[in-house]
Design a protein around this motif. Structure first.
Motif, short mmCIF file in Angstrom:
data_model
loop_
_atom_site.label_atom_id
_atom_site.label_comp_id
_atom_site.label_asym_id
_atom_site.label_seq_id
_atom_site.Cartn_x
_atom_site.Cartn_y
_atom_site.Cartn_z
N PHE A 372 0.83 -1.20 0.00
CA PHE A 372 0.00 0.00 0.00
C PHE A 372 0.87 1.25 0.00
N TYR A 373 0.29 2.31 -0.54
CA TYR A 373 0.97 3.60 -0.59
C TYR A 373 0.10 4.61 0.15
N ARG A 374 0.71 5.36 1.02
CA ARG A 374 -0.01 6.35 1.84
C ARG A 374 0.55 7.73 1.56
N GLN A 375 -0.35 8.68 1.36
CA GLN A 375 0.10 10.03 1.02
C GLN A 375 -0.88 11.05 1.59
N GLU A 376 -0.35 12.18 2.04
CA GLU A 376 -1.21 13.23 2.61
C GLU A 376 -1.83 14.07 1.50
N ARG A 377 -3.13 14.25 1.59
CA ARG A 377 -3.86 15.08 0.62
C ARG A 377 -4.72 16.09 1.37
N LEU A 378 -5.28 17.04 0.61
CA LEU A 378 -6.18 18.03 1.20
C LEU A 378 -7.63 17.65 0.90
N GLY A 379 -8.46 17.66 1.94
CA GLY A 379 -9.86 17.32 1.79
C GLY A 379 -10.74 18.55 1.84
N ARG A 380 -11.95 18.37 2.27
CA ARG A 380 -12.91 19.48 2.33
C ARG A 380 -12.41 20.58 3.25
N HIS A 381 -12.51 21.83 2.76
CA HIS A 381 -12.07 23.02 3.49
C HIS A 381 -10.57 22.97 3.83
N GLY A 382 -9.80 22.19 3.07
CA GLY A 382 -8.36 22.16 3.24
C GLY A 382 -7.87 21.29 4.38
N ARG A 383 -8.74 20.42 4.91
CA ARG A 383 -8.30 19.53 5.99
C ARG A 383 -7.38 18.44 5.43
N ARG A 384 -6.31 18.17 6.16
CA ARG A 384 -5.36 17.15 5.71
C ARG A 384 -5.86 15.76 6.12
N ILE A 442 -18.06 10.51 -5.31
CA ILE A 442 -18.00 11.46 -6.43
C ILE A 442 -17.59 12.83 -5.91
N GLY A 443 -16.66 13.44 -6.58
CA GLY A 443 -16.19 14.76 -6.21
C GLY A 443 -14.86 15.06 -6.88
N PRO A 444 -14.28 16.24 -6.65
CA PRO A 444 -12.95 16.53 -7.20
C PRO A 444 -11.91 15.60 -6.60
N ARG A 445 -10.94 15.19 -7.37
CA ARG A 445 -9.89 14.33 -6.84
C ARG A 445 -9.07 15.09 -5.80
N PRO A 446 -8.73 14.45 -4.68
CA PRO A 446 -7.93 15.13 -3.65
C PRO A 446 -6.52 15.39 -4.16
N GLU A 447 -6.00 16.56 -3.86
CA GLU A 447 -4.67 16.95 -4.37
C GLU A 447 -3.71 17.18 -3.22
N ARG A 448 -2.45 17.09 -3.50
CA ARG A 448 -1.41 17.32 -2.49
C ARG A 448 -1.29 18.81 -2.19
N GLU A 449 -0.96 19.11 -0.95
CA GLU A 449 -0.90 20.51 -0.52
C GLU A 449 0.12 21.30 -1.32
N ALA A 450 1.26 20.68 -1.65
CA ALA A 450 2.29 21.37 -2.41
C ALA A 450 1.77 21.81 -3.78
N LYS A 469 -16.34 17.52 -0.31
CA LYS A 469 -15.43 16.39 -0.09
C LYS A 469 -14.82 15.95 -1.42
N PRO A 470 -13.55 15.57 -1.40
CA PRO A 470 -12.95 15.00 -2.62
C PRO A 470 -13.58 13.65 -2.93
N GLY A 471 -13.44 13.21 -4.17
CA GLY A 471 -14.10 11.97 -4.58
C GLY A 471 -13.15 10.95 -5.18
N LEU A 472 -13.61 9.72 -5.22
CA LEU A 472 -12.87 8.65 -5.87
C LEU A 472 -12.90 8.83 -7.39
N THR A 473 -14.05 9.28 -7.89
CA THR A 473 -14.19 9.64 -9.29
C THR A 473 -14.92 10.98 -9.35
N GLY A 474 -15.03 11.56 -10.52
CA GLY A 474 -15.66 12.86 -10.60
C GLY A 474 -15.91 13.29 -12.03
N TRP A 475 -16.56 14.45 -12.17
CA TRP A 475 -16.90 15.00 -13.48
C TRP A 475 -15.64 15.27 -14.30
#
Length: 525
Positions: A372-384, A442-450, A469-475
């Motif tokens: 498994f690969y684990r990585q920090e992303r930003l979620g809703r309202h910028g929560r990590r 469904i939602g925008p893909r979560p992105e890295r803070e950098a 909230k970010p999503g697994l898939t999205g528009w």
């Protein structure tokens, strides 16, 4: 990609005749436009007996007639399905009767018809199944109609329950037979209606005011559409100069041309792609057209409706109209989203447990490192939060010490990782993120803070994608290929903001269908 059909609109012979001031055409010149021909003998344009300007006859229904036709058609097919059910019900030993009336009488059948239409009216008002925008789509129209049909069945049971309390099971059987009968009939009717609205003769006619970057953007988007809902005739500009064509559309002329198009009834929509202060006189001319029922639409709104994305680079002072300033969703839709997330998360975890042993062996044998690969992303309202994936790259993919964009043919991707990516199986562990409430299906893909910090400096409104909230898939994922650059991020942002603004049951179903198709045909990257 070229538009579906390209016609010619003939402009009468003239050498700067005063009656055609602004067309800027020579003798026997024809202007190529993407739309319905204005020539005779189609009946759309006839030379007047006095030899003056052609009088245009346009045989296209107005929106209210489209809406009336849709309502009548729906009602006819609902009643026809009910009538068919009444005829075949005896073969299934189903009795149509209510305790306060005798079975088989015409009064009873009339009551059943009225109840059906009442339930249908309530259902379509909730689902907006008779909205003309969705009715013009061969996918959204039948989908919303089927959803309305299910609601109609629920309302039908509620309304007649006092009279069927002792015969609930047969009544539910009747309802199921009705749904099985009405669903295909109504779907075929809705698809046929949408196709009819897209016929070239019935499309909305539009012109663009201004020869600007924004105008060229919407013209370019129009040319890329496979099924344009409108016909763009060309540009209107007072300062056209020697320019005769831009992005495949002709420059028709200036203020006088616009006035003739309005008075001859040749246009339905005027798209404003320039600041009204640039030419106040031309803007007033366009504003006067609204008194004749012609729509005056800002470029950003027209682009949004046409393309399914928001032009953040051209929002300017209209940002409050095109951006999702406030996300307002109905309680019913919130229940749908939550239910969808929970069901998928549970199914995803079950599937993950089934395939984990085999995938773990393949990943470990292909390259050293964790499964498994684990990585920090930003979620809703910028929560990590920490996102989980099956490892698809070599273990030291970022040994240089800072975040690096992934690309479609990234050399860091392993052989097993490439298979995981094209099938999207590498994202399956995110079912845990969905179950924990950090992500949604469904939602925008979560992105890295950098990357977020870098992109918000160059892309307007980039942080607006963190409103939900970010999503697994999205528009953006189903509408745009893999984008590992700032330009790709801009394009995906436009789709993400559109989804945030227009999220609905119908759009969610469309995204799920497209996502399933991508998985089945291995279109991932």
């Amino acid at each position: 990609m070229q538009p579906d059909i390209e016609y010619t609109m003939h402009v009468p012979s003239t050498r700067r005749n005063a009656k055609y001031e602004g067309w800027s055409v020579a003798e026997e010149h024809t202007v190529q436009v993407m739309g319905v021909t204005a020539e005779s003998p189609e009946g759309l344009s006839q030379e007047s007996p006095t030899g003056g300007r052609p009088r245009v006859w346009r045989l296209r229904p107005i929106p209210s007639l489209w809406h009336l036709a849709l309502m009548i058609g729906d009602g006819i097919f609902i009643l026809a399905s009910l009538a068919l059910l009444v005829m075949v019900a005896p073969y299934f030993h189903l009795a149509f009767h209510i305790s306060w009336n005798e079975p088989g009488t015409w009064k009873l059948k009339l009551v059943w018809g009225c109840i059906a239409l009442l339930c249908w009216s309530i259902a379509v008002s909730i689902t907006q199944a008779q909205d003309l925008r969705s009715a013009s789509s061969t996918f959204k129209s039948p989908l919303r109609a089927l959803f309305a049909l299910l609601l109609m069945g629920a309302f039908w049971i509620i309304l007649i329950y006092p009279f069927i309390a002792d015969r609930v099971a047969p009544s539910i059987m009747v309802l199921l037979l009705f749904l099985l009968t009405a669903a295909p009939v109504l779907s075929i009717w809705r698809v046929a209606f949408a196709e009819l609205m897209h016929l070239p003769r019935f499309r909305t006619q539009a012109v663009i005011i201004g020869i600007t970057v924004a105008a060229e953007t919407i013209a370019r988007e129009f040319r890329s559409l496979r099924r344009p809902g409108i016909n763009l005739l060309g540009y209107i500009s007072e300062d056209a100069g020697e320019v005769v064509q831009k992005e495949g559309l002709p420059v028709l002329g200036g203020r006088d041309t616009l006035r003739h198009l309005i008075h001859d009834g040749m246009i339905d929509v005027i798209i404003m792609a320039t600041d009204y202060r640039a030419d106040p006189t031309l803007f007033r001319e366009a504003l006067e057209a609204t008194r004749l029922g012609i729509s005056l639409t800002p470029m950003a709104i027209a682009y949004e409706d046409m393309s399914g994305k928001i032009p953040v680079e051209h929002a300017d002072d209209q940002w409050s109209l095109v951006l999702p300033v406030e996300v307002v969703t109905s309680p019913l839709y919130l229940c749908w989203r939550k239910g969808l997330d929970i069901i998928f998360a549970l199914l995803g975890i079950v599937l993950l447990l089934l395939i984990l042993p085999a995938l773990a062996i393949l990943i470990k044998r292909d390259s050293p490192g964790p499964v498994f690969y684990r990585q920090e992303r930003l979620g809703r309202h910028g929560r990590r939060f920490s996102i989980y994936k099956f490892r698809s790259m070599c273990n030291d993919a970022e040994r240089i010490g800072y975040a690096v964009w992934a690309t479609g043919d990234d050399a860091r991707v392993t052989r097993v990782g490439r298979f995981l990516r094209i099938t999207h199986l590498d994202e399956l562990p995110q079912a845990f993120n969905i179950l924990r409430g950090e992500m949604s299906l469904i939602g925008p893909r979560p992105e890295r803070e950098a990357f977020v910090t870098e992109l918000e400096k160059v892309i307007p409104f980039y942080r607006c994608r963190l409103m939900i909230k970010p999503g697994l898939t999205g528009w953006a994922q189903v509408k745009y290929p893999y984008g590992g650059t700032s330009q790709g991020a801009l394009a995906k942002l436009q789709y993400d903001l559109y989804y945030i603004k227009h999220q609905s049951f119908t759009v969610d179903i469309l995204i799920i269908v497209k996502t399933v198709a991508e998985i089945l045909f291995c279109r991932g990257t």
